[in-house]
Design an enzyme around this catalytic site. Structure first.
Site, PDB file in Angstrom:
ATOM      1  N   SER A  40       0.875  -0.976  -0.119  1.00  0.00           N
ATOM      2  CA  SER A  40      -0.074  -0.030  -0.002  1.00  0.00           C
ATOM      3  C   SER A  40       0.684   1.557   0.161  1.00  0.00           C
ATOM      4  CB  SER A  40      -0.837   0.162   1.350  1.00  0.00           C
ATOM      5  OG  SER A  40      -0.333   0.016   2.306  1.00  0.00           O
ATOM      6  N   HIS A 246      -1.008   5.846   6.772  1.00  0.00           N
ATOM      7  CA  HIS A 246      -0.464   5.415   5.824  1.00  0.00           C
ATOM      8  C   HIS A 246       0.037   7.032   4.726  1.00  0.00           C
ATOM      9  CE1 HIS A 246      -2.502   2.094   5.044  1.00  0.00           C
ATOM     10  NE2 HIS A 246      -1.575   1.396   3.951  1.00  0.00           N
TER      11      HIS A 246
END
Length: 264
Positions: A40, A246
């Site tokens: 990711s 993230h």
């Protein structure tokens, strides 16, 4: 007399042209056929605006591989990084994008193998003691098992793309220790989480070097841009939950992209 003066000049021009071609060739070769592998942190989860055809892989045009490709226009660009990918997923589902004509590869992988996402969930929901236990388990896995798993991935890349330049990127510190942050997680837990990132990054750096790949450390770029800093390049807990912890668009543009571009 004229022939003597023209020939040296012509030779000089040829030498200059040759030197320019030699200087340009590494960049041209590197940017020819680019494949972006990984998890990711390479797919762009956390940036939003995902490519519909990517499904649950959460690939984004704001991710550093897509940004680099847009700026350099390689002759081909295979964007196969996928949210949640482990080393096994890369081997089984992504390496097929490589071939002998591939000239440039990027990859970030290893955090999911070490259970870093699960450790983060424990730290957020279950308090400091449980956090430290989960983080120590992730570090233990990284030290004992992750090296062999990375070796398999890196060997697979080299076997399928023997002439490619391979750039391996790591993970940033998530938290600014002592920073201003309303979310209730202790500095002890934040320090432990950053320490786990250091352990995983150290393993990645060592195995990348052993494989003869270029290693890019993003931690310096993210310094003073962690969660709880004055200018976050990372998401804290948010909706949708999968975007939490993230890099956001600024993290890819200013954190990951310059590190990759310097090595591509």
């Amino acid at each position: 007399m004229r022939s003597r003066s023209v020939l040296p000049m012509f030779g000089t021009v040829l030498l200059l042209a040759g030197s320019l071609l030699l200087a340009a060739s590494p960049a041209s070769a590197a940017g020819g056929r680019y494949v972006a592998l990984g998890d990711s942190y390479s797919s762009g989860e956390g940036t939003g605006d995902y490519i519909g055809s990517a499904g649950s892989c959460d690939r984004s045009n704001h991710a550093y591989p897509a940004l680099w490709a847009a700026a350099h226009a390689p002759s081909s660009f295979a964007f196969v990084a996928c949210s949640g990918a482990t080393t096994t997923d890369v081997i089984n589902n992504q390496l097929s994008a490589l071939n002998s004509s591939t000239t440039l590869v990027s990859i970030s992988v290893g955090g999911n193998d070490a259970g870093f996402a699960g450790a983060m969930q424990t730290c957020v929901l279950s308090g400091t003691d449980a956090c430290l236990t989960a983080v120590n388990n992730a570090k233990s896995f990284a030290n004992s098992k992750l090296p062999g798993l990375l070796d398999q991935v890196y060997a697979g890349i080299r076997n399928r793309a023997p002439s490619a330049r391979v750039v391996v990127l790591d993970y940033p510190h998530l938290y600014k220790i002592g920073g201003s942050c309303s979310f209730g997680i202790s500095d002890t837990s934040r320090s432990a989480i950053n320490g786990a990132a250091d352990t995983i990054d150290s393993v990645i750096a060592g195995r990348a070097a052993a494989a003869g790949f270029s290693f890019g450390d993003v931690r310096p770029n993210f310094t003073n841009h962690e969660i709880c800093s004055s200018d976050w390049w990372l998401n804290s807990t948010r909706i949708p939950v999968h975007e939490s912890y993230h890099p956001n668009s600024a993290g890819h543009t200013n954190g990951y992209l310059p590190v990759f571009a310097a090595r591509a």
